[in-house]
Design a protein around this motif. Structure first.
Motif, PDB file in Angstrom:
ATOM      1  N   ILE A 285      -9.208  16.580  12.423  1.00  0.00           N
ATOM      2  CA  ILE A 285      -7.969  16.639  11.651  1.00  0.00           C
ATOM      3  C   ILE A 285      -7.240  15.301  11.716  1.00  0.00           C
ATOM      4  O   ILE A 285      -6.755  14.776  10.705  1.00  0.00           O
ATOM      5  CB  ILE A 285      -7.047  17.769  12.169  1.00  0.00           C
ATOM      6  N   LYS A 286      -7.193  14.723  12.918  1.00  0.00           N
ATOM      7  CA  LYS A 286      -6.521  13.434  13.087  1.00  0.00           C
ATOM      8  C   LYS A 286      -7.220  12.335  12.286  1.00  0.00           C
ATOM      9  O   LYS A 286      -6.568  11.463  11.688  1.00  0.00           O
ATOM     10  CB  LYS A 286      -6.494  13.054  14.583  1.00  0.00           C
ATOM     11  N   LEU A 287      -8.565  12.379  12.270  1.00  0.00           N
ATOM     12  CA  LEU A 287      -9.311  11.392  11.490  1.00  0.00           C
ATOM     13  C   LEU A 287      -9.029  11.544   9.992  1.00  0.00           C
ATOM     14  O   LEU A 287      -8.893  10.549   9.269  1.00  0.00           O
ATOM     15  CB  LEU A 287     -10.806  11.535  11.757  1.00  0.00           C
ATOM     16  N   LEU A 288      -8.975  12.794   9.534  1.00  0.00           N
ATOM     17  CA  LEU A 288      -8.666  13.037   8.125  1.00  0.00           C
ATOM     18  C   LEU A 288      -7.260  12.562   7.770  1.00  0.00           C
ATOM     19  O   LEU A 288      -7.043  11.950   6.723  1.00  0.00           O
ATOM     20  CB  LEU A 288      -8.812  14.535   7.807  1.00  0.00           C
ATOM     21  N   GLU A 289      -6.313  12.843   8.645  1.00  0.00           N
ATOM     22  CA  GLU A 289      -4.933  12.393   8.395  1.00  0.00           C
ATOM     23  C   GLU A 289      -4.856  10.867   8.330  1.00  0.00           C
ATOM     24  O   GLU A 289      -4.189  10.300   7.460  1.00  0.00           O
ATOM     25  CB  GLU A 289      -4.002  12.919   9.494  1.00  0.00           C
ATOM     26  N   LYS A 290      -5.583  10.210   9.245  1.00  0.00           N
ATOM     27  CA  LYS A 290      -5.574   8.748   9.265  1.00  0.00           C
ATOM     28  C   LYS A 290      -6.224   8.172   8.008  1.00  0.00           C
ATOM     29  O   LYS A 290      -5.693   7.235   7.389  1.00  0.00           O
ATOM     30  CB  LYS A 290      -6.309   8.253  10.509  1.00  0.00           C
ATOM     31  N   ALA A 291      -7.378   8.747   7.626  1.00  0.00           N
ATOM     32  CA  ALA A 291      -8.077   8.266   6.430  1.00  0.00           C
ATOM     33  C   ALA A 291      -7.238   8.474   5.174  1.00  0.00           C
ATOM     34  O   ALA A 291      -7.172   7.601   4.296  1.00  0.00           O
ATOM     35  CB  ALA A 291      -9.426   8.971   6.295  1.00  0.00           C
ATOM     36  N   PHE A 292      -6.598   9.632   5.081  1.00  0.00           N
ATOM     37  CA  PHE A 292      -5.750   9.957   3.934  1.00  0.00           C
ATOM     38  C   PHE A 292      -4.551   9.009   3.887  1.00  0.00           C
ATOM     39  O   PHE A 292      -4.187   8.488   2.818  1.00  0.00           O
ATOM     40  CB  PHE A 292      -5.288  11.406   4.042  1.00  0.00           C
ATOM     41  N   THR A 293      -3.948   8.749   5.027  1.00  0.00           N
ATOM     42  CA  THR A 293      -2.802   7.845   5.103  1.00  0.00           C
ATOM     43  C   THR A 293      -3.179   6.447   4.640  1.00  0.00           C
ATOM     44  O   THR A 293      -2.459   5.829   3.840  1.00  0.00           O
ATOM     45  CB  THR A 293      -2.265   7.785   6.550  1.00  0.00           C
ATOM     46  N   GLU A 294      -4.308   5.947   5.115  1.00  0.00           N
ATOM     47  CA  GLU A 294      -4.753   4.600   4.737  1.00  0.00           C
ATOM     48  C   GLU A 294      -5.072   4.522   3.246  1.00  0.00           C
ATOM     49  O   GLU A 294      -4.773   3.512   2.590  1.00  0.00           O
ATOM     50  CB  GLU A 294      -5.974   4.207   5.570  1.00  0.00           C
ATOM     51  N   GLU A 295      -5.678   5.579   2.708  1.00  0.00           N
ATOM     52  CA  GLU A 295      -6.013   5.588   1.282  1.00  0.00           C
ATOM     53  C   GLU A 295      -4.750   5.584   0.424  1.00  0.00           C
ATOM     54  O   GLU A 295      -4.670   4.863  -0.577  1.00  0.00           O
ATOM     55  CB  GLU A 295      -6.869   6.809   0.947  1.00  0.00           C
ATOM     56  N   ILE A 296      -3.751   6.386   0.801  1.00  0.00           N
ATOM     57  CA  ILE A 296      -2.499   6.419   0.046  1.00  0.00           C
ATOM     58  C   ILE A 296      -1.831   5.042   0.058  1.00  0.00           C
ATOM     59  O   ILE A 296      -1.378   4.547  -0.981  1.00  0.00           O
ATOM     60  CB  ILE A 296      -1.547   7.483   0.632  1.00  0.00           C
ATOM     61  N   LYS A 297      -1.791   4.429   1.215  1.00  0.00           N
ATOM     62  CA  LYS A 297      -1.153   3.110   1.330  1.00  0.00           C
ATOM     63  C   LYS A 297      -1.883   2.073   0.487  1.00  0.00           C
ATOM     64  O   LYS A 297      -1.261   1.299  -0.265  1.00  0.00           O
ATOM     65  CB  LYS A 297      -1.128   2.674   2.798  1.00  0.00           C
ATOM     66  N   GLU A 298      -3.211   2.052   0.585  1.00  0.00           N
ATOM     67  CA  GLU A 298      -4.010   1.054  -0.134  1.00  0.00           C
ATOM     68  C   GLU A 298      -3.916   1.242  -1.644  1.00  0.00           C
ATOM     69  O   GLU A 298      -3.643   0.286  -2.388  1.00  0.00           O
ATOM     70  CB  GLU A 298      -5.468   1.138   0.312  1.00  0.00           C
TER      71      GLU A 298
END
Length: 358
Positions: A285-298
């Motif tokens: 879950i933490k990995l998904l949250e991190k990946a999603f956060t980075e994608e939104i920012k980028e």
């Protein structure tokens, strides 16, 4: 007696006023449900109206009439010459603009006629057509008629997918709003039975100057609208997850005045509905949250850079700066201040549940 006289007088006036209203029988008029405009050469515009022919126990038959005109506001008059019945605009659901027309001549002169028509509602949908508007309108898209299908397609994507709220009122509001530029959804005909929403078009001075694809629409909506029910797929090294029931909010903060800097805080909450990995553990879950956060920012930052390059502001950064700065001058916003603006996107993603594992 005086009361009786007043009642008689008021009743008489009501009957007289009722007699002044022009009555129209549905079978004796052509009730326009949609109209499309195409580029027809230098200075010429082609207009096509879509109206239904109702038949007992059958779906409505989609009928079209087309005319070309040099003066855009005379198109309906020219179409009327082909119609045996009066043309009425009181039931319009959509106005379509061919992309070639919207890019070369613009749409403002055509839209002006609808904003001045008291029979046209402000919730009227506007859309750009990737191709010819006439060709798209001549398909056969459902049992309720083509115009209703187009309207429902846009409404569904606003309610459940990645299209921000859009209609005639919102387009005009963005156009006349200082420090903001408008946008429209883009439709494409796939077959005689199928249409798809394949992007969003952005306008400057009433002309299309940029288009984003469906993959970018999710991030654009995060910047300009709220999600109450959305879907996005997130990829990590361990698998792919479908994040559903997405809810989002955003707010702006003028974090610096000189030079200008805006911080965009985006909060996203969702549920893992499907996952291709072995197990959705807390660390996953933490990995998904991190990946999603980075994608939104980028991806959101890339969109902002595109807007700056094209000198457009569909997010409304300029309007926000004006509301936070006394006597701020927006006359050179798009050409100058927007180019020097720093936008920091700060997402916060929270995944609350996990569902089906594949």
């Amino acid at each position: 007696m005086k009361l009786v006289h007043k009642i008689i007088i008021l009743t008489s006036i009501a009957f007289l006023l009722n007699g002044c209203v022009k009555k129209e029988i549905l079978d004796d008029i052509n009730l326009i449900e949609a109209i499309g405009f195409d580029y027809a050469g230098e200075g010429m515009t082609s207009g096509t109206i879509l109206y239904p022919i109702y038949q007992p126990d059958q779906p409505p038959e989609n009928k079209t009439l087309t005319a070309k005109a040099l003066i855009k506001k005379s198109i309906l008059q020219d179409i009327q010459l082909q119609s045996a019945n009066p043309i009425v605009t009181g039931s319009m659901e959509a106005v379509l603009f061919a992309k070639e027309l919207a890019s070369k001549d613009g749409v403002l002169e055509l839209i002006d006629a609808f904003q001045r028509d008291p029979g046209v509602g402000s919730g009227l949908y506007l859309a750009v057509v990737d191709g010819e508007a006439r060709e798209l309108m001549e398909g056969n898209y459902g049992v309720r008629g083509n115009a209703t299908f187009i309207s429902n397609l846009l409404e569904n994507n606003i309610d459940n997918e990645d299209l921000p709220k859009t209609n005639l009122q919102k387009f005009l509001f963005s156009y006349y709003q200082e420090g903001q530029t408008p946008f429209m959804p883009q439709l494409k005909k796939i077959s005689d039975e199928k249409i798809e929403l394949n992007g969003i078009c952005f306008f400057k001075h009433g002309k299309v100057v940029e288009t984003i694809n469906p993959d970018q629409m999710f991030f654009f909506r995060l910047l300009v609208d709220k999600y109450s029910n959305g879907l996005h797929r997130v990829q990590t090294k361990d698998g792919e997850a479908a994040i559903r029931s997405i809810r989002s909010t955003h707010n702006f903060d003028l974090s610096q005045h000189s030079p200008l800097e805006i911080t965009v805080k985006i909060k996203v909450q969702g549920i893992v509905n499907e996952y291709t990995g072995n197990e959705v553990r807390p660390d996953q879950i933490k990995l998904l949250e991190k990946a999603f956060t980075e994608e939104i920012k980028e991806q959101s930052t890339k969109l902002v850079e595109i807007f700056k390059e094209k000198q457009i502001d569909p997010v409304g950064f300029g309007h926000f700066v004006k509301t936070r700065t006394r006597n701020y001058d927006l006359s050179k916003w798009l050409e100058s201040d927007l180019q020097n603006l720093t936008v920091k996107v700060v997402p916060h993603v929270m995944i609350t549940e996990a569902g089906v594992i594949e």
